[in-house]
Design an enzyme around this catalytic site. Structure first.
Site, mmCIF file in Angstrom:
data_model
loop_
_atom_site.group_PDB
_atom_site.id
_atom_site.type_symbol
_atom_site.label_atom_id
_atom_site.label_comp_id
_atom_site.label_asym_id
_atom_site.label_seq_id
_atom_site.Cartn_x
_atom_site.Cartn_y
_atom_site.Cartn_z
ATOM 1 N N HIS A 175 86.030 27.321 9.888
ATOM 2 C CA HIS A 175 86.157 26.786 11.019
ATOM 3 C C HIS A 175 86.913 26.491 12.380
ATOM 4 O O HIS A 175 86.977 26.002 12.730
ATOM 5 C CB HIS A 175 85.819 24.820 10.691
ATOM 6 C CG HIS A 175 84.881 25.422 8.883
ATOM 7 N ND1 HIS A 175 86.163 25.149 8.008
ATOM 8 C CD2 HIS A 175 83.153 25.192 9.237
ATOM 9 C CE1 HIS A 175 84.916 25.518 6.861
ATOM 10 N NE2 HIS A 175 83.484 24.894 7.360
ATOM 11 N N ASP B 27 83.263 31.982 12.580
ATOM 12 C CA ASP B 27 83.813 32.763 11.248
ATOM 13 C C ASP B 27 82.771 33.123 9.995
ATOM 14 O O ASP B 27 83.319 33.352 9.259
ATOM 15 C CB ASP B 27 84.326 31.781 10.708
ATOM 16 C CG ASP B 27 85.439 31.192 11.277
ATOM 17 O OD1 ASP B 27 86.960 31.532 12.060
ATOM 18 O OD2 ASP B 27 85.951 29.765 11.729
ATOM 19 N N GLN C 157 75.522 29.314 11.750
ATOM 20 C CA GLN C 157 76.234 28.484 11.809
ATOM 21 C C GLN C 157 77.713 28.201 12.443
ATOM 22 O O GLN C 157 78.375 26.919 12.715
ATOM 23 C CB GLN C 157 76.502 27.542 10.216
ATOM 24 C CG GLN C 157 76.560 26.044 10.167
ATOM 25 C CD GLN C 157 76.275 25.442 9.133
ATOM 26 O OE1 GLN C 157 76.848 25.719 7.945
ATOM 27 N NE2 GLN C 157 74.985 25.038 9.248
ATOM 28 N N GLU D 223 73.616 34.940 6.503
ATOM 29 C CA GLU D 223 73.647 35.428 8.219
ATOM 30 C C GLU D 223 73.242 36.537 7.942
ATOM 31 O O GLU D 223 72.219 37.102 9.613
ATOM 32 C CB GLU D 223 75.204 35.969 8.238
ATOM 33 C CG GLU D 223 75.805 34.191 8.240
ATOM 34 C CD GLU D 223 75.956 33.559 7.419
ATOM 35 O OE1 GLU D 223 76.483 34.142 6.352
ATOM 36 O OE2 GLU D 223 76.083 32.015 6.434
#
Ligand SMILES: Cc1ncc(C[n+]2csc(CCOP(=O)(O)OP(=O)(O)O)c2C)c(N)n1
Ligand SMILES: [Mg+2]
Length: 803
Positions: free
Chosen positions: A592, A550, A547, A525
């Site tokens: 998620h 979190d 993505q 990331e």
């Protein structure tokens, strides 16, 4: 490969000699600045000093191979490099130390950054791009060790994109992708994850990046054995070395005091990176730190006598001088004479900078003393004001704070007086504070026409029978339009390319636009964001995909330290209009379904934070952002991709305005403010509340940073006299921020008949499963009961106790 000494055979001996003397001058000038700089701090004129002494020589070599269009992404030791490029003069250096707030005098940040943090200007005053191919560029430094690495990857990747993607207008940014991105990093900072992530990604991507490690065997007081396995960064990186069958890095190792070996290494590195687009690492060893790490301590505390003696003998400037003399290039006398002259120049530059720094303050002081004198003569509190005036007079070298304090404190003694002298002092104080505040606080966001909040909204257009489609289809077809419209736009992230993202909002677009524009990345990331920053700094329009919301925390350091501060710390001289796309809020389980908006809105000031309720709104935000030139984070609703929405006709065109709330339902009893996925539940609850006679007005905040710039919510509260903010962040998180905006900033307290309240998620992360969601985040029963309780408190007869 070890690089041995060998003289350049490309140029004549006379030219070579001249070049060497010129380099020696820069090395000595830089060192003289460092030595005098430290004194300036120790005598109290400057607050802190961190200098480039002991690292001069390799920087001269790097400067020699640095071409127009190239970019540096480095750290605080690189003053010699900046001097060699002609971007930093001795006087600028001292203005940087003193923190002069005039950009014309302190060109690196107008006093916003401590000395040793460098940049060049990519933008004209109106925010438009300069021709970066005609100048030698440096991205703006940050203090965080290794923080320069993620963006370095993107700076290098831009060359790859410009070389290989047809139809981009490259005119101001690239000549056939020939530009190299040059990174510098200290040996100890290579311990950081950002370093390793960047190195690996550059090896994978095969981008023209040359990373120099300035190795002085220390990181402040801590020696190499605590930092680096085998105490040798190039040795342990050797697995990255390319070979006949595998792509990878070229790795060079060179001693930091060996002028000719350095020149050779840098020429070599430049050629490999520039022509082949292969990343290169240059491990520059045996460097020193003659004055220790910074002005906050002395290295005699942690280096033993043997090391100190070795450092003295192997000081790169000293060895350079010895080599010049031994090679017969110049005599000791000639060099001594040069040194004397340079020392004089540096002393002169320092004196001039200090007097320029003081000049404006002295003018302000003189004026303020006059005003205080006059106002005192008329005031019954004369003695107190005269004392303040005399205290100010006694400060021979005043700073702005001295003036501000004297003026503001004197006004306390004038409360209730009405003289014209007081009016003059009041006006001076207000003007002074306003002008000075701007110097320190401007450019958090764009001050030009491309400011995202200035892009006009365009409504989605619907015909008579628009198709109802899954939300992700609207996103996908809108992205299609954007990539068609903006050839310099590209998107990348985990699973973004081949499958078109995990929710298929980019389905089929890689086939259409190619694997460089719609790209898969490794799971990394921080460098996904770094890629975005670097490419945006070079004129591309990247969309970096994280993505899930979190997982943004892996990249948070780069977002908050680098991207969010960029415009501010460069005072508008650089921009990185990066769009960060992610998805979050309600779905399943701890990682998620996050909605950690409170943390983000506080850490990412300088960016826009947008939380669209559906995919049409999200697509509209992307369309707006592409017209602006500012960085933003867009959080799509994880559970919204398969919900049906009517597909607008004007895809790629409609723009959701930024900073504008939207009223979803009119009502008279209470104002409910929410955003994102929770908004749908609030809308549901509002319908249920109608059944018991409560008419709630429902407002979608949509953009959290900035919140409601037109102050529409207070207009609603003025009508309903009650306010509840609902979100799925922790208690005291984003809902508290919104409450503060409405009650304090918009002044809604004046209209409230009930206590303003928030309804948030529980303090813990959301539990898994449907029940986990129900018991972790506000549900429609929670909302119903909370609203009902507020109404019950206000009017128990109309709304008797519920439970
Ligand atoms: C993320 C982060 N952690 C800690 C620091 C404090 N710090 C500043 S410089 C430094 C040492 C860096 O050593 P090295 O990378 O070898 O560079 P050198 O100063 O020796 O050239 C540290 C720990 C920082 N600036 N950033
Ligand atoms: Mg070091």
């Amino acid at each position: 490969m070890d690089v041995s000494s060998k003289t350049s055979n490309d140029i004549s001996f006379e030219d070579f000699k001249e070049q060497i003397i010129s380099d020696y001058k820069i090395a000595f000038l830089s060192r003289s600045c460092s030595l005098l700089g430290r004194k300036e701090v120790l005598t109290g004129k400057a607050k802190f000093g961190i200098f480039g002494d002991g690292k001069e020589l390799p920087q001269l070599a790097m400067a020699k191979s640095f071409r127009n269009g190239d970019f540096r992404s480095g750290y605080y030791r690189d003053q010699t490099f900046m001097m060699a490029l002609g971007h930093l003069k001795a006087k600028d250096f001292f203005h940087g130390l003193y923190a002069t707030t005039d950009m014309a005098k302190e060109p690196m940040s107008a006093g916003r950054q401590m000395g040793g943090h460098f940049l060049t200007y990519s933008l004209n005053d109106d925010g438009s791009w300069k021709d970066l191919t005609k100048q030698k560029n440096s991205s703006s430094d940050i203090s965080c060790t290794a923080g320069q690495m993620p963006r370095l990857l993107g700076l290098a990747q831009a060359s790859k994109v410009y070389r290989n993607v047809p139809s981009i207008d490259t005119s101001k940014f690239s000549v056939e992708g020939n530009e190299v991105a040059w990174g510098t990093i200290g040996n100890a900072s290579t311990s950081e994850g950002m370093f390793w992530e960047t190195i690996n990604a550059a090896g994978v991507l095969q981008v023209p990046m040359v990373v120099s490690v300035w190795d002085d065997e220390y990181g402040i007081s801590v020696p190499a054995k605590h930092h680096t396995t085998k105490e040798d960064i190039s040795k342990i990186l050797s697995g990255f070395q390319r070979d006949e069958t595998h792509k990878g890095f070229e790795i060079l190792k060179v001693k930091g005091w060996d002028y000719t070996a350095l020149m050779h290494a840098y020429e070599n590195a430049s050629d490999i990176a520039r022509q082949e687009h292969v990343p290169v690492l240059i491990h520059v060893t045996e460097l020193t730190q003659p004055q220790g790490h910074s002005t906050s301590g002395s290295h005699e505390r942690y280096k033993d006598d043997e090391r100190l003696a070795w450092e003295r003998d192997n000081d790169c400037n000293k060895r350079f001088k010895e080599w010049i003399i031994e090679s017969g290039i110049a005599s000791t006398e000639e060099l001594d004479k040069l040194e004397k002259q340079i020392k004089r120049e540096v002393r002169e530059a320092k004196k001039e900078a200090w007097s320029e720094f003081l000049q404006e303050n002295q003018t302000d002081k003189k004026r303020l003393v006059q005003l205080l004198d006059k106002v005192a003569s008329k005031s019954p509190n004369k003695n107190f004001i005269v004392r303040l005036k005399n205290d100010l007079i006694a400060i021979e070298e005043p700073i702005k704070k001295d003036m501000a304090k004297a003026a503001r404190k004197s006004l306390r003694y004038l409360i209730g007086e009405t003289s014209t002298e007081k009016q003059a002092l009041l006006k001076w104080t207000s003007d002074f504070l306003e002008e000075e505040q701007t110097k320190f606080s401007s450019h958090l966001y764009s001050e030009n026409e491309n400011n995202a909040t200035k892009i006009a909204g365009v409504a989605p257009r619907y015909g008579a029978n628009n198709e109802n489609v899954d939300g992700r289809v609207i996103l996908r077809d809108n992205f299609d339009k954007l990539f068609e419209k903006y050839p310099n736009a590209l998107v990348f992230g985990e699973d973004t390319g081949a499958i078109g993202d995990v929710n298929q909002g980019l389905e089929g677009l890689q086939e259409k636009y190619g694997a460089l524009r719609i790209a898969d990345t490794g799971i990394r990331e921080t460098t996904i964001i770094g890629q975005g920053i670097g490419m945006a700094l070079r004129g591309l329009r990247p969309i970096a995909e994280i993505q899930y919301l979190d997982y943004i925390f892996y990249a948070l350091a780069t977002l908050t330290d680098d991207l969010a501060t960029l415009l501010y710390r460069t005072k508008g001289k650089q921009k990185a209009p990066l769009i960060v796309r992610t998805r979050g809020h309600r779905l399943e389980g701890i990682w998620h379904s996050g909605s950690e908006m409170g943390g983000l809105i506080h850490l990412l000031r300088g960016m826009y934070i947008l939380a669209p309720r559906n995919m049409t709104q999200a697509a509209g935000f992307y369309n707006t952002l592409m017209k602006s030139d500012e960085p933003a984070l867009v959080i799509e609703s994880l559970n919204g991709y398969r919900l049906k929405e009517p597909k607008p006709d004007n895809l790629g065109e409609f723009c959701t305005p930024i900073g504008v709330v939207e009223t979803m339902k009119l009502g008279t009893d209470i104002t409910l403010v929410s955003y994102g996925s929770t908004l749908r539940i609030v809308e549901q609850a509002a319908l249920e509340l109608q059944e018991v006679g409560i008419e709630a007005e429902v407002i979608d905040a949509q953009t959290l940073l900035p919140f409601d710039i037109n102050m529409d919510v207070v207009k609603s509260v003025a009508k309903t006299n009650r306010l509840l903010v609902i979100d799925e962040d922790v208690p005291g998180g984003c809902s508290a921020y919104i409450l503060n905006e409405i009650v304090e900033k918009q002044g809604a307290y004046r209209f409230l008949d009930s206590a303003p309240q928030t309804l948030s998620a529980k303090a813990h992360r959301p539990a898994y499963g449907t029940d986990g969601d129900y018991f972790s985040k506000p549900n429609s029963e929670d909302i119903f009961e909370k609203v009902y309780a507020i109404m019950h408190e206000a009017s128990p007869n109309d709304y008797p106790t519920l439970r």
